[in-house]
Design a protein around this motif. Structure first.
Motif, PDB file in Angstrom:
ATOM      1  N   THR A 116      17.296  15.300  19.069  1.00 49.43           N
ATOM      2  CA  THR A 116      17.894  16.510  19.610  1.00 49.43           C
ATOM      3  C   THR A 116      19.420  15.817  19.827  1.00 49.43           C
ATOM      4  N   PRO A 117      20.225  16.997  19.908  1.00 51.77           N
ATOM      5  CA  PRO A 117      21.615  16.763  19.942  1.00 51.77           C
ATOM      6  C   PRO A 117      22.041  15.997  21.338  1.00 51.77           C
ATOM      7  N   ALA A 118      23.227  15.480  21.411  1.00 56.21           N
ATOM      8  CA  ALA A 118      23.464  14.792  22.766  1.00 56.21           C
ATOM      9  C   ALA A 118      23.960  15.702  23.779  1.00 56.21           C
ATOM     10  N   ILE A 119      24.141  16.930  23.409  1.00 60.89           N
ATOM     11  CA  ILE A 119      24.559  17.913  24.370  1.00 60.89           C
ATOM     12  C   ILE A 119      23.941  19.162  23.680  1.00 60.89           C
ATOM     13  N   PRO A 120      23.033  20.015  24.455  1.00 65.78           N
ATOM     14  CA  PRO A 120      22.555  21.175  24.029  1.00 65.78           C
ATOM     15  C   PRO A 120      23.467  22.247  23.218  1.00 65.78           C
ATOM     16  N   GLN A 121      22.815  22.892  22.432  1.00 66.29           N
ATOM     17  CA  GLN A 121      23.498  23.807  21.760  1.00 66.29           C
ATOM     18  C   GLN A 121      23.698  25.220  22.602  1.00 66.29           C
ATOM     19  N   ASN A 122      24.426  26.039  22.071  1.00 65.57           N
ATOM     20  CA  ASN A 122      24.837  27.053  22.784  1.00 65.57           C
ATOM     21  C   ASN A 122      25.105  26.878  24.279  1.00 65.57           C
ATOM     22  N   LEU A 123      25.981  26.149  24.454  1.00 71.43           N
ATOM     23  CA  LEU A 123      26.422  25.736  25.839  1.00 71.43           C
ATOM     24  C   LEU A 123      27.043  26.653  26.500  1.00 71.43           C
ATOM     25  N   GLU A 124      26.807  26.869  27.813  1.00 76.71           N
ATOM     26  CA  GLU A 124      27.668  27.703  28.845  1.00 76.71           C
ATOM     27  C   GLU A 124      28.329  26.859  29.692  1.00 76.71           C
ATOM     28  N   PHE A 125      29.314  26.434  29.989  1.00 75.35           N
ATOM     29  CA  PHE A 125      29.606  25.363  30.872  1.00 75.35           C
ATOM     30  C   PHE A 125      30.934  25.725  31.527  1.00 75.35           C
ATOM     31  N   CYS A 126      30.551  25.931  32.964  1.00 74.66           N
ATOM     32  CA  CYS A 126      31.562  26.461  33.730  1.00 74.66           C
ATOM     33  C   CYS A 126      31.699  25.244  34.689  1.00 74.66           C
ATOM     34  N   LEU A 127      33.062  24.898  35.121  1.00 74.63           N
ATOM     35  CA  LEU A 127      33.460  23.808  35.996  1.00 74.63           C
ATOM     36  C   LEU A 127      33.867  24.382  37.305  1.00 74.63           C
ATOM     37  N   LEU A 128      33.287  24.054  38.402  1.00 73.80           N
ATOM     38  CA  LEU A 128      33.753  24.532  39.757  1.00 73.80           C
ATOM     39  C   LEU A 128      34.440  23.469  40.609  1.00 73.80           C
ATOM     40  N   SER A 129      35.667  23.455  40.629  1.00 70.86           N
ATOM     41  CA  SER A 129      36.421  22.285  41.301  1.00 70.86           C
ATOM     42  C   SER A 129      36.690  22.400  42.803  1.00 70.86           C
ATOM     43  N   ASP A 130      36.561  21.164  43.473  1.00 74.32           N
ATOM     44  CA  ASP A 130      37.027  21.319  44.900  1.00 74.32           C
ATOM     45  C   ASP A 130      38.516  21.410  44.949  1.00 74.32           C
ATOM     46  N   ALA A 131      39.073  22.321  45.366  1.00 75.70           N
ATOM     47  CA  ALA A 131      40.633  22.557  45.417  1.00 75.70           C
ATOM     48  C   ALA A 131      41.194  22.137  46.589  1.00 75.70           C
ATOM     49  N   THR A 132      40.399  21.563  47.532  1.00 75.03           N
ATOM     50  CA  THR A 132      41.089  20.904  48.800  1.00 75.03           C
ATOM     51  C   THR A 132      42.150  19.829  48.764  1.00 75.03           C
ATOM     52  N   GLY A 133      42.730  19.371  49.720  1.00 76.10           N
ATOM     53  CA  GLY A 133      43.898  18.275  49.737  1.00 76.10           C
ATOM     54  C   GLY A 133      43.495  17.246  49.149  1.00 76.10           C
TER      55      GLY A 133
END
Length: 454
Positions: A64-81
């Motif tokens: 299998t690939p190292a990362i799945p195919q048809n990837l939907e990747f959303c990054l949710l960041s901590d935006a505090t100081g």
């Protein structure tokens, strides 16, 4: 067909072809195959010689690939100081992250959002910065534009931030602290949806927070989203619970987030991924056990493959091919080619050599390379009526294709005929019987199958 000149040797050495034991030996010999291998799919080419209805078994390995195919990747960041240093390292690493993801999963979608807290000026529980897109430049711009600040207490709005990112309907309806769009995960059943969450704080229990462990877990599971948690020092156990519930993982972040790129890629590489074989075959019946395999990305999926030739007489003596795509999230990660030579009843055709001569209205395959049987027509005699003459041949023609690859010598052996056919060649009735769709032998004034055990 390979023509081997030797009727006498063939007639003396060949056993009774019509018996089960003889056929079993022939099947065992002809089922040998050639398999070509590569790094992702083994074997990538399968070749064999089989009879109608015969089955070959193949052990299939799909990397299998190292990362799945048809990837939907959303990054949710901590935006505090407290995440200022981490965000700076994310900005520096973002381009490399995108390149490595798209190299492993072409066409991947990238989204970006952030969370903070409630109760202070300019706080928000959820803010969408970039909906899922293939536009890497837009994704990088969104990351570069975010500047963490604020967040005065020790807990943050992760519950609502995660729920809102997955499904905007889960956001507080009476709050001013959120955007009005989620990350934009599709409804596709064949994509791998992933929310990566970074944080260095426990989840808030403030009265303004609408969601909790139960509702946030439900939002993730109901929308088919896997959570990967990137936890810096100070984070609580909440991400652990969500990751476990969705099949994700937890990756530690260094105090300043310097390992953020490796952490994201490590989390994606730990995702479960499923491989589904998809045969495109008309004349072969190709099945797999199991029908799908789920492994961790980059690992090997093992299948048992069964290849059976359909019981279609028209396939005898032909080569049939088909392909099998191995799908990961509906994307082919490898294609196998199958090539099967379908045996005639006589896979190796021998030439005939009548022991005395080729008789009148008798038939034999005499010359190497010929596909037509030869005969001797009777000499023309006197008229016996309108349109009829004594000694005129029957006007028959027989070919090696019509006799299923068998010469007269082989028909004699298969049917157990007498010495007359050995001396002068096969009679018209013998040739006609064996040329039927199912080869037949004359016996007791009737016809019986030439191969009763097949």
């Amino acid at each position: 067909m390979n023509l081997i000149f030797s009727f006498k040797i063939f007639a003396s050495l060949l056993g009774l072809v019509g018996t089960s034991a003889r056929l079993a030996g022939r099947v065992a010999h002809n089922a040998q195959h050639v398999a070509t291998r590569d790094l992702k799919l083994s074997p990538i080419l399968f070749e064999a010689t089989l009879f109608l209805g015969e089955t070959a078994s193949v052990s299939k390995r799909v990397t299998t690939p190292a990362i799945p195919q048809n990837l939907e990747f959303c990054l949710l960041s901590d935006a505090t100081g407290s995440f200022i240093d981490d965000q700076a390292n994310l900005r520096a690493a973002a381009s490399g992250i995108a390149k490595r993801i798209t190299a492993a999963s072409p066409g991947a979608l990238f989204g970006y959002a952030a969370f903070k807290d409630t109760g202070r000026k300019d706080d928000f529980v959820y803010s969408l910065r970039q909906t899922l897109t293939t536009d890497i430049k837009a994704w990088l711009t969104a990351i570069n534009d975010l500047r963490p600040y604020g967040g005065g207490d020790t807990q943050d709005a992760q519950w609502d931030g995660i729920a809102c990112a997955v499904d905007i309907k889960e956001c507080p309806t009476d709050s001013e602290y959120y955007s009005d769009e989620d990350c934009g995960f599709t409804s596709s059943d064949t994509s791998r949806k992933v929310l990566v969450v970074t944080t260095d704080a426990p989840f808030s229990k403030d009265k303004d927070i609408q969601n909790n462990l139960e509702s946030t877990t439900a939002a993730l599971v109901d929308n088919g989203v896997v959570l990967i948690g990137l936890k810096a020092k100070g984070a609580g156990k909440e991400l652990d619970y969500l990751a476990k519930a969705t099949g994700g993982s937890i990756i530690p972040l260094s105090p300043d987030g310097r390992n953020v790129a490796d952490a994201i890629l490590m989390g994606l590489a730990r995702l479960p991924t499923t491989v589904v074989p998809d045969p495109h075959c008309d004349d072969l019946i190709v099945t797999f056990d199991p029908s799908s395999v789920t492994v961790i990305s980059g690992k090997i999926a093992n299948f048992g493959e069964s290849i059976e030739v359909k019981d279609d007489p028209s396939l005898r003596g032909t080569v049939v091919t088909c392909t099998v795509d191995f799908l990961n999230n509906d994307v082919s990660i490898g294609t196998q080619t199958i090539s099967i030579t379908v045996n005639d009843w006589c896979p190796t055709t021998v030439l005939d050599s009548p022991t005395e001569r080729l008789g009148v209205n008798r038939w034999a395959l005499l010359n190497e390379g010929d596909t037509d049987f030869e005969t001797v027509e009777p000499k023309k005699g006197f008229d016996v009526g309108p349109g009829k003459a004594f000694g005129v041949g029957p006007g028959k023609e027989f070919t090696i294709a019509g006799t299923h690859g068998c010469s007269c010598a082989q028909i004699i052996e298969i049917c157990g005929y007498g010495k007359g056919h050995l001396k002068f060649g096969c009679s018209i009735s013998v040739m006609e019987a064996f040329s039927m769709e199912t080869p037949m032998c004359e016996e007791g004034g009737g016809l019986v199958p030439a191969f009763p055990d097949v």
